[in-house]
Scaffold this active site. Structure first.
Site, PDB file in Angstrom:
ATOM      1  N   SER A 171      36.506  40.275  37.966  1.00 29.21           N
ATOM      2  CA  SER A 171      35.145  40.724  38.238  1.00 29.21           C
ATOM      3  C   SER A 171      34.278  40.594  36.984  1.00 29.21           C
ATOM      4  O   SER A 171      34.144  39.503  36.436  1.00 29.21           O
ATOM      5  CB  SER A 171      35.178  42.152  38.786  1.00 29.21           C
ATOM      6  N   ASP A 212      34.824  38.666  50.108  1.00 30.87           N
ATOM      7  CA  ASP A 212      34.397  39.504  48.987  1.00 30.87           C
ATOM      8  C   ASP A 212      32.898  39.760  49.111  1.00 30.87           C
ATOM      9  O   ASP A 212      32.084  38.864  48.904  1.00 30.87           O
ATOM     10  CB  ASP A 212      34.715  38.791  47.664  1.00 30.87           C
ATOM     11  N   HIS A 232      37.578  42.044  47.398  1.00 32.42           N
ATOM     12  CA  HIS A 232      37.285  41.819  45.985  1.00 32.42           C
ATOM     13  C   HIS A 232      38.499  41.912  45.064  1.00 32.42           C
ATOM     14  O   HIS A 232      38.687  41.063  44.187  1.00 32.42           O
ATOM     15  CB  HIS A 232      36.211  42.809  45.521  1.00 32.42           C
TER      16      HIS A 232
END
Length: 267
Positions: free
Chosen positions: A107, A212, A242
């Site tokens: 991320s 996601d 995610h």
């Protein structure tokens, strides 16, 4: 099971809390850069699997995150966090000069990892980007507001396993409040710098969940297309959200990562 140990590293803005998982005879180093608002302790499961594959796993808490000091989730320059990763990398390299280093960023940590690879192309043997914030990110639209709305991350976007979201909500080391304006600006500036920077000329694996919603694959691809190098691999997982290392198919994901690392280190 390999238990983690704790250490501290002198970061740019204070002592960083670092977790480490060390097998008896490590053959490589996995340096993990965690995502926004979370911390290294959420990587226990994947770290144990990597350590089982003879990785010495090291995962710092970014400044303002987890057990590291600083105002929660606040930083004004993402390059500071990138520099902190290099401090950790240098310590590991000094302690284990013969071990190749693989940087794994998730991320926001994927954004930091990509920027790190641009700055230090010869210091890593491979790069893994998990659901990375690259290209564009819809969360940055919050900067258009005079006051940042209190819109914390929806735990349902993390994984198809509801327990992951429940554990996330109950974790006192996770930030559950609103985004910080300075942090969003720093992320925006970092994304622009990555877009204008050099391509990733090292073995690179990009993994992403098809479903996601927090960091949509299509948005990330706009950044990936700008920086992909000649030894680039991608795997988009159907139905996944995610946090791929916490997804219902996480065993498959880790196997794919280890296969990539094995090929990269033996090439």
């Amino acid at each position: 099971m390999i238990e983690s140990t704790d250490r501290t590293v002198a970061g740019s803005l204070g002592e960083l809390a670092v977790r480490e998982w060390k097998p008896a005879e490590p053959a490589w180093i996995a340096l993990i850069a965690h995502g926004y608002g979370e911390h290294s302790g959420r990587y226990e499961w994947v770290a144990e699997r990597l350590a089982g594959a003879r990785a010495l796993v090291c995962a710092p808490d970014h400044i303002g995150h987890g057990r590291s000091p600083g105002d929660r989730v606040h930083f004004e320059d993402a390059e500071v966090l990138v520099s902190d990763l290099d401090v950790v990398r240098r310590e590991l390299a000094a302690e284990h000069p013969d071990l190749p280093i693989v940087l794994i960023g998730h991320s926001m940590g994927g954004m930091l990892a990509a920027r790190y690879a641009q700055h230090h192309p010869g210091k890593l043997s491979a790069l893994v980007l998990s659901g990375p914030v690259l290209g564009t990110w819809h969360v940055l639209d919050l900067l258009e507001h005079d006051e940042i709305p209190d819109t914390p991350i929806d735990p349902a976007t993390l994984s198809r396993d509801p327990q992951v979201g429940a554990d996330y909500l109950a974790d006192p080391l996770v930030w559950h409040g609103p985004f910080r304006r300075a942090t969003l600006r720093a992320v925006d500036e970092c994304l622009l710098a990555i877009n204008e920077g050099p391509s990733l000329e090292l073995p690179t694996l990009w993994i992403h969940g098809e479903d996601d919603e927090l960091v949509p694959e299509a948005d990330t691809r706009t950044g990936i297309d700008r920086v992909r190098g000649g030894d680039f691999h991608e795997h988009i997982y159907p139905g996944a959200r995610h946090e791929l290392f916490n997804e219902t198919n996480r065993t498959e994901v880790v196997a794919d990562v280890l296969n990539f690392v094995g090929r990269a280190l033996n090439s």
